[in-house]
Design an enzyme around this catalytic site. Structure first.
Site, PDB file in Angstrom:
ATOM      1  N   ARG A   1       6.588 -18.586  26.612  1.00  0.00           N
ATOM      2  CA  ARG A   1       5.319 -19.321  26.503  1.00  0.00           C
ATOM      3  C   ARG A   1       5.543 -20.654  25.794  1.00  0.00           C
ATOM      4  NH1 ARG A   1       2.350 -14.627  23.546  1.00  0.00           N
ATOM      5  NH2 ARG A   1       3.236 -12.984  24.816  1.00  0.00           N
TER       6      ARG A   1
ATOM      7  N   ARG B   1      -3.365   0.452  20.838  1.00  0.00           N
ATOM      8  CA  ARG B   1      -3.314  -0.980  20.571  1.00  0.00           C
ATOM      9  C   ARG B   1      -4.167  -1.680  21.630  1.00  0.00           C
ATOM     10  NH1 ARG B   1       1.107  -5.407  22.061  1.00  0.00           N
ATOM     11  NH2 ARG B   1       0.188  -7.097  20.855  1.00  0.00           N
TER      12      ARG B   1
ATOM     13  N   GLU C   1       4.057  -2.174  13.349  1.00  0.00           N
ATOM     14  CA  GLU C   1       2.694  -2.219  13.876  1.00  0.00           C
ATOM     15  C   GLU C   1       2.191  -0.825  14.239  1.00  0.00           C
ATOM     16  OE1 GLU C   1       2.337  -6.029  16.483  1.00  0.00           O
ATOM     17  OE2 GLU C   1       4.445  -5.551  16.329  1.00  0.00           O
TER      18      GLU C   1
ATOM     19  N   ASN D   1       0.654   1.998  23.419  1.00  0.00           N
ATOM     20  CA  ASN D   1       0.582   0.553  23.637  1.00  0.00           C
ATOM     21  C   ASN D   1       0.874   0.293  25.119  1.00  0.00           C
ATOM     22  OD1 ASN D   1       0.877  -2.200  23.666  1.00  0.00           O
ATOM     23  ND2 ASN D   1       2.507  -2.281  22.131  1.00  0.00           N
TER      24      ASN D   1
ATOM     25  N   HIS E   1      -1.295 -10.578  16.928  1.00  0.00           N
ATOM     26  CA  HIS E   1      -0.271  -9.972  16.051  1.00  0.00           C
ATOM     27  C   HIS E   1      -0.872  -9.566  14.703  1.00  0.00           C
ATOM     28  CE1 HIS E   1       3.067 -12.477  18.198  1.00  0.00           C
ATOM     29  NE2 HIS E   1       3.014 -11.262  18.739  1.00  0.00           N
TER      30      HIS E   1
END
Ligand code: AMP
Length: 407
Positions: free
Chosen positions: A241, A91, A386, A7, A180
């Protein structure tokens, strides 16, 4: 099958080595601050002590060399030889409209990921660097791209179209994509394993609450709506964010503060969210501590964060026409009973009743039910994984691939 999961960020590479049959994670680690004067390298074997070092790592290619050195290190005995690693799962944040599933990486796939750079300028370029570096380091194994957006491909048009001229969707593919996906997919599947009802009849809301945060409405196993949008900026209030805001705020700021595109981008991506609201921190643990010490703004930041979650849950209960289960996951969702309690407080009218004691006594890493026995909607904490989703997908595709005679 032994799969290396990669990742990549712009200055970091995270990795995990996973045996997919047993789902055992052999080791995890990270190379951070790539390209800085010294990079930080961390490597943690599943059954051993973490190794931490600082080194010069110029680029992602160097980072991959370092990772292989750790994996092949004779003392650690994680893998004996490179060829023990049978596949690499990458990923990739944005698959655009093209990728509905994970895919074996070839030149065409690389080109398509490059074309999606426009849609994810912060994420896809480092993902591509990671793919290139890993393909150089492990040229004889299949490499598989697993997209954050893929699970949300099932969104119906009424959920993915924005109220802007349709030609902008047709010309530039401006629409909701959602992110996600591997996490929403994983935790919903963990829930299905616990129940007897057919998956096709289930309605689930999954809340991935980490530094980045998103919620998904999942009907019969398929994502039908999600809070992130064209980019991961939309939806919930996140660490830094802003989540959903009235777009006119941006025009207003351009006039009032003469902000240019670059500073607007930084404002909503890096200086907003929990950090912006509190003026103190983006990390939920720090905010909770300060709020407990009486800091009003930290408490307000938490209140806004939780209210937004509640709003999305309510809205998705309407989209789904009720729901069987609400699932909390990721750093905040798995670890903070306070946030879970506040996010679903006063929702008895919608059939959601939390058992406060169960909620407080959730053990890390466990799947736990935290609603009362008579709550119409179950509320659960389900740890996400994940990396495991990426590893399993990579193994499946590698096995099926005719390009992998060595397996
Ligand atoms: P993630 O991005 O999934 O790693 O989640 C990171 C977020 O989880 C940060 O805001 C952390 O403060 C938060 N977090 C981790 N542990 C806890 C905890 N025990 N209580 C509250 N927040 C936590």
């Amino acid at each position: 099958m032994l799969v290396l999961v990669i990742n990549c960020g712009s200055s970091s590479v995270k990795y995990d080595l996973i045996e997919t049959e047993t789902e055992k994670q052999f080791c995890t680690g990270m190379v951070e601050r790539i390209g800085a004067v010294t990079a930080i390298v961390k490597h943690k074997p599943a059954d051993g002590k973490e190794i931490k070092d600082s080194k010069v790592i110029h680029n992602h290619t160097d980072a991959l060399k370092q990772i292989l050195e750790f994996l092949l290190d004779e003392e650690n005995q994680i893998v004996e030889k490179k060829s023990d690693i049978k596949a690499v799962g990458h990923r990739v944040v944005h698959g655009g409209e093209q990728f509905k599933d994970s895919v074996l990486i070839d030149d065409n796939v690389i080109e398509a990921i490059e074309q999606a750079i426009d849609l994810a300028p912060l994420h896809n370029p480092p993902n591509l660097k990671g793919i290139q570096a890993a393909m150089e380091a492990l040229p004889n194994v299949p490499h598989v791209a697993v997209f954050d957006t893929a699970f949300h491909h099932s969104l119906p048009a009424h959920a993915y179209l924005y109220g802007i001229p349709n030609r902008l969707y047709r010309r530039y593919k401006i629409r909701r994509y959602g992110f996600h996906g591997t996490s929403h997919y994983f935790v919903s599947r963990q829930y299905y394993k616990r129940i007897e009802k057919p998956v096709s009849k289930t309605k689930v809301i999954t809340c991935h609450l980490g530094n980045g945060a998103s919620i998904a409405a999942i009907d019969g196993g398929k994502s039908v709506d999600t809070s992130m949008g064209f980019t991961p900026l939309a939806g919930l209030v996140m660490g830094t964010r802003c989540g959903d805001i009235d777009p006119s705020i941006l025009f207003y700021l351009v006039e009032k503060e003469e902000l240019n595109l670059h500073s607007l981008h930084a404002l909503v991506n890096r200086h907003s969210g929990l950090l912006g609201l509190s003026g103190f921190a983006s990390d939920m643990r720090d905010l909770i501590n300060e709020a407990d010490n009486g800091d009003r703004r930290c408490q307000q930041a938490i209140d806004v964060f939780c209210y937004k979650i509640k709003q999305y849950i309510g809205s998705y209960m309407a989209s789904l026409n009720g729901c069987d289960a609400i699932i909390f996951t990721a750093g905040i969702g798995e670890n903070s009973y306070r946030i879970r309690e506040q996010a679903v407080s006063n929702m008895e009218g919608l059939g959601i009743i939390l058992d406060k004691e169960r909620n407080k006594s959730v053990k890390p890493g466990q799947i736990e039910r935290i609603s009362t026995d008579d709550s119409r909607t179950e509320v659960l904490v389900v740890p996400t994984n994940e990396e495991l989703v990426i590893a399993i997908d990579a193994a499946k595709i590698a096995q099926a691939s005719s390009q992998s005679p060595w397996i």
